[in-house]
Design a protein around this motif. Structure first.
Motif, PDB file in Angstrom:
ATOM      1  N   MET A 111       0.693  -1.188  -0.002  1.00  0.00           N
ATOM      2  CA  MET A 111       0.021   0.083  -0.052  1.00  0.00           C
ATOM      3  C   MET A 111       0.705   1.294   0.127  1.00  0.00           C
ATOM      4  SD  MET A 111      -1.354  -0.023   3.816  1.00  0.00           S
ATOM      5  CE  MET A 111      -2.638   1.324   3.567  1.00  0.00           C
ATOM      6  N   ILE A 112       2.167   1.101   0.233  1.00  0.00           N
ATOM      7  CA  ILE A 112       2.976   2.495   0.311  1.00  0.00           C
ATOM      8  C   ILE A 112       3.243   2.988  -1.117  1.00  0.00           C
ATOM      9  CG2 ILE A 112       5.223   3.213   1.036  1.00  0.00           C
ATOM     10  CD1 ILE A 112       5.457   0.622   2.829  1.00  0.00           C
ATOM     11  N   ARG A 113       3.274   4.317  -1.135  1.00  0.00           N
ATOM     12  CA  ARG A 113       3.614   4.983  -2.227  1.00  0.00           C
ATOM     13  C   ARG A 113       4.704   4.409  -2.969  1.00  0.00           C
ATOM     14  NH1 ARG A 113       3.942  10.818  -0.954  1.00  0.00           N
ATOM     15  NH2 ARG A 113       4.143   9.876   1.009  1.00  0.00           N
ATOM     16  N   LYS A 114       5.181   4.377  -4.098  1.00  0.00           N
ATOM     17  CA  LYS A 114       6.451   3.933  -4.681  1.00  0.00           C
ATOM     18  C   LYS A 114       7.366   5.063  -5.050  1.00  0.00           C
ATOM     19  CE  LYS A 114       5.206  -0.428  -4.491  1.00  0.00           C
ATOM     20  NZ  LYS A 114       4.184  -0.290  -3.612  1.00  0.00           N
ATOM     21  N   SER A 115       6.630   6.241  -5.096  1.00  0.00           N
ATOM     22  CA  SER A 115       7.646   7.428  -5.453  1.00  0.00           C
ATOM     23  C   SER A 115       7.391   8.322  -4.257  1.00  0.00           C
ATOM     24  CB  SER A 115       7.464   8.109  -6.789  1.00  0.00           C
ATOM     25  OG  SER A 115       6.135   8.331  -7.069  1.00  0.00           O
ATOM     26  N   VAL A 116       8.401   9.201  -4.081  1.00  0.00           N
ATOM     27  CA  VAL A 116       8.269  10.401  -3.056  1.00  0.00           C
ATOM     28  C   VAL A 116       8.910  11.673  -3.660  1.00  0.00           C
ATOM     29  CG1 VAL A 116       8.889   8.751  -1.023  1.00  0.00           C
ATOM     30  CG2 VAL A 116      10.559  10.019  -2.174  1.00  0.00           C
ATOM     31  N   GLN A 117       8.268  12.727  -2.960  1.00  0.00           N
ATOM     32  CA  GLN A 117       8.483  14.057  -3.321  1.00  0.00           C
ATOM     33  C   GLN A 117      10.054  14.573  -2.901  1.00  0.00           C
ATOM     34  OE1 GLN A 117       6.386  16.960  -4.454  1.00  0.00           O
ATOM     35  NE2 GLN A 117       4.744  15.429  -4.861  1.00  0.00           N
ATOM     36  N   LEU A 118      10.787  15.128  -3.292  1.00  0.00           N
ATOM     37  CA  LEU A 118      12.119  15.689  -3.003  1.00  0.00           C
ATOM     38  C   LEU A 118      12.028  16.313  -1.765  1.00  0.00           C
ATOM     39  CD1 LEU A 118      14.913  15.618  -3.693  1.00  0.00           C
ATOM     40  CD2 LEU A 118      14.668  17.924  -4.698  1.00  0.00           C
ATOM     41  N   LYS A 119      10.982  17.050  -1.467  1.00  0.00           N
ATOM     42  CA  LYS A 119      10.798  18.043  -0.224  1.00  0.00           C
ATOM     43  C   LYS A 119      10.641  16.946   0.895  1.00  0.00           C
ATOM     44  CE  LYS A 119       5.648  19.081  -0.558  1.00  0.00           C
ATOM     45  NZ  LYS A 119       5.396  18.145   0.208  1.00  0.00           N
ATOM     46  N   ASP A 120       9.812  15.662   0.787  1.00  0.00           N
ATOM     47  CA  ASP A 120       9.496  14.941   1.615  1.00  0.00           C
ATOM     48  C   ASP A 120      10.858  14.056   2.181  1.00  0.00           C
ATOM     49  OD1 ASP A 120       6.874  15.729   2.019  1.00  0.00           O
ATOM     50  OD2 ASP A 120       6.140  14.245   0.563  1.00  0.00           O
ATOM     51  N   ALA A 121      11.444  13.853   0.901  1.00  0.00           N
ATOM     52  CA  ALA A 121      12.672  12.977   1.227  1.00  0.00           C
ATOM     53  C   ALA A 121      14.013  13.682   1.933  1.00  0.00           C
ATOM     54  CB  ALA A 121      13.328  12.682  -0.170  1.00  0.00           C
ATOM     55  N   VAL A 122      13.770  15.241   1.804  1.00  0.00           N
ATOM     56  CA  VAL A 122      14.770  15.939   2.517  1.00  0.00           C
ATOM     57  C   VAL A 122      14.270  15.909   4.107  1.00  0.00           C
ATOM     58  CG1 VAL A 122      15.226  18.480   3.101  1.00  0.00           C
ATOM     59  CG2 VAL A 122      15.008  17.583   0.932  1.00  0.00           C
ATOM     60  N   VAL A 123      13.096  15.969   4.302  1.00  0.00           N
ATOM     61  CA  VAL A 123      12.663  15.936   5.649  1.00  0.00           C
ATOM     62  C   VAL A 123      12.996  14.393   6.197  1.00  0.00           C
ATOM     63  CG1 VAL A 123      10.770  15.673   7.222  1.00  0.00           C
ATOM     64  CG2 VAL A 123      10.660  17.389   5.353  1.00  0.00           C
TER      65      VAL A 123
END
Ligand code: HSE
Length: 320
Positions: free
Chosen positions: A200-212
Motif C-alpha cells: 500500500m505504500i507509495r512507490k515514489s516520493v517528493q524531494l521535499k519529503d525526502a529532505v525531511v
C-alpha cells in the motif's frame, strides 16, 4: 540451566531464543531496527542421522505456519545455510515454539528464523559469524512477506540498534544503544499482514519529503551516538510511510497523543504494524503508557498485548 548440562545438548540438540524487533524505528523505513528483550521465539534443534531439514513440531501458531521444510522460514533458511556451508549431508529436526504473536509488526517470522539459524550454526561449530548469517535470515523474510528486508532480522541476529546502510551490497552497521532508553509496545490484535502493508505504500516520493526524512534519519543516528534522547525523540517523524499505514491501525493518532502526554519521547508504528511503540526515559513511564493505551483500546473493543523492555543488546541466546 547452562548449555553444557542441558537435556537438548545431551541429545545432540540445542534450544535458542531470538528476540522480537522494532523495524523502521519510525523514520528509517527498511534501514533501521532494534531488538527488545521480550517477546521472542524459541527453537529446539537436533542433529539426526537422515540428511535433510524437517520441522517436527510447531507450538503457539494456532496452525497458521507451514510445516513443509521449503515453505517454513526457519527450515528454509537452515536449508540455505547448509547449502552454503556445503553440508547438505546433515540431518536436522526442528521444533518451533512461537512465543509471540504472528503478523504483529514485531518481527515474528524473523525471531523464529534467527533462532533457527543461530541454532544450526552452533550445532555446526560456529562456521559463520552472526553478521554472515544475516543474508540467510533475509531469505526467510523473502519467503514470509515477498521482500528480503533486513531491518528485523539484522537486529534480531546482532542485538541492539542496527542500520542497513546498503542492501546492494549488503552493509550493516551496529549503532550504540543510549543509556536509560525504554520501549513501550502495544500490539492491538487486528490483522495487518506485512505483505499487504508493503504493497500500500507509495512507490515514489517528493524531494521535499525526502529532505525531511533523511534529515530525521541522520538526526536519529546522531542522537544514538550522542546519547541524546531529546534529539532521538524529535527526529522520529515519518512523512513517507506512516501517513498511509496509520490508516490500518485503530486510533493511531489518539494513541500517539496519549503516549506523548504520558511522557514518551517518541511514538510510532513498529515495523509494518499494527503494533505501535513509544520510547521513554524510564521503565515506569513505559508501563503507564502501555496500560493507558491498552485501556483505551478496550473501550474500542480491541484486545491488545503489551510489552515493556530495554533495548536487547545480546541478540539470540542459548537456553539449553
Ligand atoms: N521495513 C519493513 C516494513 C518491516 O516496514 O515493511 C516489516 O516488519
Amino acid at each position: 540451566m547452562t548449555a553444557l548440562n542441558s537435556p537438548f545438548r545431551g541429545l545432540g540438540g540445542i534450544k535458542v531464543f531470538a528476540p522480537a524487533t522494532v523495524a523502521n524505528v519510525v523514520c528509517g523505513f527498511d534501514v533501521l531496527g532494534f531488538a527488545v528483550n521480550a517477546p521472542g521465539d524459541e527453537v529446539v534443534m537436533r542433529l539426526v542421522g537422515k540428511p535433510g531439514v524437517a520441522i517436527t513440531k510447531i507450538e503457539g501458531d494456532n496452525g497458521k505456519l507451514p510445516k513443509a521444510a521449503e515453505k517454513n522460514t526457519v527450515s528454509a533458511s537452515v536449508q540455505h545455510y547448509l547449502k552454503y556451508v556445503d553440508r547438505t549431508d546433515v540431518g536436522v529436526e526442528i521444533e518451533l515454539y512461537k512465543k509471540m504473536p504472528i503478523g504483529s509488526g514485531l518481527g515474528s517470522s524473523s525471531a523464529s528464523t534467527v533462532a533457527g539459524l543461530y541454532a544450526i550454526n552452533k550445532l555446526m561449530g560456529d562456521l559463520l559469524t552472526p553478521m554472515e548469517m544475516v543474508p540467510f535470515a533475509m531469505k526467510g523474510e523473502e519467503l514470509a512477506c515477498g521482500y528480503g528486508h533486513a531491518d528485523n532480522v539484522a537486529p534480531a541476529m546482532l542485538g541492539g540498534f542496527v542500520l542497513i546502510r546498503s542492501y546492494e551490497p549488503l552493509d550493516i552497521i551496529k549503532l550504540p544503544v543510549p543509556q536509560g532508553l525504554y520501549c513501550a509496545i502495544v500490539f492491538p490484535d487486528v490483522d495487518v499482514p506485512t505483505r499487504d502493508a508493503r504493497q500500500m505504500i507509495r512507490k515514489s516520493v517528493q524531494l521535499k519529503d525526502a529532505v525531511v526524512q533523511w534529515g530525521n534519519v541522520a538526526g536519529l543516528v546522531s542522537g544514538l551516538f550522542m546519547n541524546d534522547l531529546d534529539l532521538i525523540g524529535r527526529s522520529m517523524h515519518d512523512v513517507l510511510v506512516e501517513p498511509t499505514r496509520s490508516i490500518l491501525i485503530p486510533d493511531f493518532y489518539k494513541m500517539r497523543e496519549m503516549a506523548m502526554e504520558g511522557g514518551a519521547i517518541s511514538f510510532g508504528i513498529s515495523g509494518s504494524g499494527p503494533s505501535v511503540f513509544a520510547f521513554t526515559r524510564d521503565e515506569q513511564t513505559a508501563n503507564v503508557i502501555t496500560q493507558k493505551i491498552q485501556q483505551h483500546l478496550k473501550t474500542l473493543n480491541i484486545n491488545s498485548y503489551t510489552y515493556v523492555s530495554a533495548v536487547n543488546e545480546q541478540g539470540p541466546q542459548i537456553l539449553g
